[in-house]
Design an enzyme around this catalytic site. Structure first.
Site, PDB file in Angstrom:
ATOM      1  N   GLU A 339      -9.380  -3.397   0.454  1.00  0.00           N
ATOM      2  CA  GLU A 339      -9.410  -2.129  -0.262  1.00  0.00           C
ATOM      3  C   GLU A 339     -10.822  -1.568  -0.286  1.00  0.00           C
ATOM      4  OE1 GLU A 339      -7.580  -3.356  -3.988  1.00  0.00           O
ATOM      5  OE2 GLU A 339      -9.534  -3.472  -4.965  1.00  0.00           O
ATOM      6  N   CYS A 340     -10.925  -0.296   0.030  1.00  0.00           N
ATOM      7  CA  CYS A 340     -12.171   0.456   0.021  1.00  0.00           C
ATOM      8  C   CYS A 340     -13.217  -0.188   0.932  1.00  0.00           C
ATOM      9  CB  CYS A 340     -12.672   0.633  -1.408  1.00  0.00           C
ATOM     10  SG  CYS A 340     -13.797   2.037  -1.601  1.00  0.00           S
ATOM     11  N   ALA A 341     -14.171  -0.926   0.386  1.00  0.00           N
ATOM     12  CA  ALA A 341     -15.181  -1.569   1.224  1.00  0.00           C
ATOM     13  C   ALA A 341     -14.534  -2.462   2.272  1.00  0.00           C
ATOM     14  CB  ALA A 341     -16.135  -2.383   0.352  1.00  0.00           C
ATOM     15  N   LEU A 343     -11.708  -1.948   3.760  1.00  0.00           N
ATOM     16  CA  LEU A 343     -11.259  -1.062   4.832  1.00  0.00           C
ATOM     17  C   LEU A 343     -12.413  -0.757   5.783  1.00  0.00           C
ATOM     18  CD1 LEU A 343      -9.491   1.045   6.283  1.00  0.00           C
ATOM     19  CD2 LEU A 343      -9.929   2.605   4.400  1.00  0.00           C
ATOM     20  N   SER A 429      -6.676  -0.070   2.562  1.00  0.00           N
ATOM     21  CA  SER A 429      -6.586   1.218   1.892  1.00  0.00           C
ATOM     22  C   SER A 429      -7.856   1.454   1.078  1.00  0.00           C
ATOM     23  CB  SER A 429      -5.370   1.225   0.958  1.00  0.00           C
ATOM     24  OG  SER A 429      -5.421   2.279   0.027  1.00  0.00           O
TER      25      SER A 429
END
Length: 464
Positions: A339-341, A343, A429
């Protein structure tokens, strides 16, 4: 079951009043007295709990009614505060400022909301740098605005001089709200910031320790700690059982080994997420993508949470051994949740630096801040979520991905379109999730990892 945990909520009339500095200093000062202090943070923010956690010597825990559910706030608080002599809960934004999502009531998930749920007295941190007698009207307003929120005291912050302090104290004399302390303007205590706010404590190591220690000294010399403790002990018992990760999930046979990314580049993570993985039967180990050249031996699955890989893009890229190991894990069907980083790390490149190449997507810094809660639904089946699963998450980033979604997206919310990537055994994501609010996710992920363990072990037995 009744639990007695002395507690205070540290709030402010608005952001940037000094909540984090005062809360961190309070935790450090009380810890220096030999007390076991449990730090907590209202809202989704990962960074502030890093500082209060550093001060306490134990993890900071988030209390977010949007992400975890209103009904879990007290149980999660009691879980985090086990064995503590006192708990300090740092608020978010202004005392009565709640989530701005259109599907929640005004004030929902505000500091006041959490204080009511915890039945905790509030210490209001007031930036007094540009006011004198007017401070009395400000405090009176906050003390009387909502009678269900108990304002137990005020800490005056950024006081300019002895005379300024005297004027402020005299003005507040008739307010009925005691002044618990007055902290002078000390710019050297400011913590460095960048594009997403404060620099995480884990990245600053010795410097962060020094800042936390200094904050503790300042608060110990400026705030009446005995009065704060007396106030904390007025909080009534909580007749709720503590949250238990083992009660949220079912143990999956196979004991898969799941690596969770950590280190300075990946500092964003809720403590309960790893606890749920372990409760579901996983062996949880840590991998630092900046320093470890390979995944831990026997790794079956990988979780890569949030952080600041954009700050460390060159170093992450230079660790070719681990990048190749992560790509190989995904290629052979090892479950990966990012998630986030995470991704960004799985992408083909980040700001032109080669990353793991698990996803055919380019990522880069963006001038636009993307921030807010999201009510999302899983678009398709993945190692993390079954299609149709509904979750509440949070976005917080200044990077973008091209494309924004793969052929099989991860989530969909509102009219914004699909987002994220589901590719084989990979789920990636921008959406941050607190798994305590969706325990089916870690349960499913551990099961996905265990499904990879059993065939491998069967094959090993066959060759003996």
């Amino acid at each position: 079951m009744s639990s007695a945990v002395p507690r205070v909520v540290v709030a402010a009339p608005s952001s940037n009043a000094g909540k984090t500095s005062v809360a961190t200093g309070l935790v450090a000062a009380l810890s220096a007295r030999g007390l076991a202090v449990s730090p907590h943070k209202v809202g989704p923010d990962y960074i502030d709990p890093g500082y209060t956690g550093l001060a306490a010597g134990r993890p900071g825990h988030n209390l977010d009614p949007v992400l975890a559910g209103e009904e879990r706030i007290v149980p999660l608080f009691l879980h985090g505060a086990r064995g503590a002599d006192v708990a300090v809960v740092e608020g978010v934004m202004g005392l009565f400022d709640g989530a701005t999502s259109p599907d929640v009531a005004p004030g929902f998930a505000s500091t006041a909301h959490v204080a009511r749920l915890l039945r905790a007295p509030v210490v209001l941190v007031v930036d007094a740098s540009a006011q004198a007698q007017s401070v009395a009207a400000l405090v009176h307003g906050f003390a009387t605005f909502d009678p269900t929120v108990r304002l137990g005291g005020v800490v005056l912050n950024r006081v300019g001089s002895d005379r300024h302090e005297q004027i402020l104290r005299e003005a507040l004399g008739a307010s009925g709200v005691p002044v618990l302390g007055a902290v002078r303007r000390l710019p050297e205590l400011g913590t460095p910031s960048r594009h997403l706010g404060l620099v995480p404590a884990a990245e600053r190591s010795a410097e962060a320790l020094a800042t936390v220690a200094r904050l503790g000294e300042v608060v110990a010399g400026s705030v009446d700690l005995d009065a704060v403790l007396r106030l904390a002990r007025t909080a009534p018992d909580l007749d709720v059982a503590a949250w238990d990760p083992a009660a949220e999930v079912t143990v999956v046979p196979g004991r898969p080994r799941i690596a969770v990314a950590g280190g300075p580049a990946f500092t964003f993570g809720y403590a309960e997420n790893a606890e749920l993985l372990a409760a579901a039967g996983a062996e949880v180990v840590t991998v630092d993508p900046l320093r470890d050249e390979a995944l831990p031996e026997g790794t079956t699955g990988l979780v890569v949470g949030g952080g600041f890989p954009e700050v460390y893009a060159e170093q992450l890229s230079a660790n070719e051994g681990l990048r190749a190991d992560v790509a190989a894990l995904a290629a052979r069907g090892g479950p990966v949740a990012a998630e986030c980083a995470g991704l960004l790390y799985l992408a083909r490149e980040l700001d032109g630096h080669p990353m793991c190449g698990v996803l055919d997507v380019a990522t880069a810094m963006s001038p636009r801040l993307t921030l807010g809660y999201r009510a999302a639904v899983a678009v398709s089946d993945s190692v993390l979520a079954a299609a149709g699963t509904r979750v509440r998450g949070h976005e917080f980033h200044r990077t973008h991905a091209l494309p924004e979604a793969g052929a099989t997206p991860a989530w969909q919310w509102s009219a914004a379109g699909a987002e994220g990537f589901v590719s084989g055994s990979v789920h990636a994501s921008y959406l941050h999730l607190h798994w305590a609010g969706s325990p089916a996710l870690p349960q499913r992920f551990v099961a996905s990892c265990a499904a990879r363990v059993r065939p491998d072990r069967s094959e090993q037995h066959a060759h003996r």
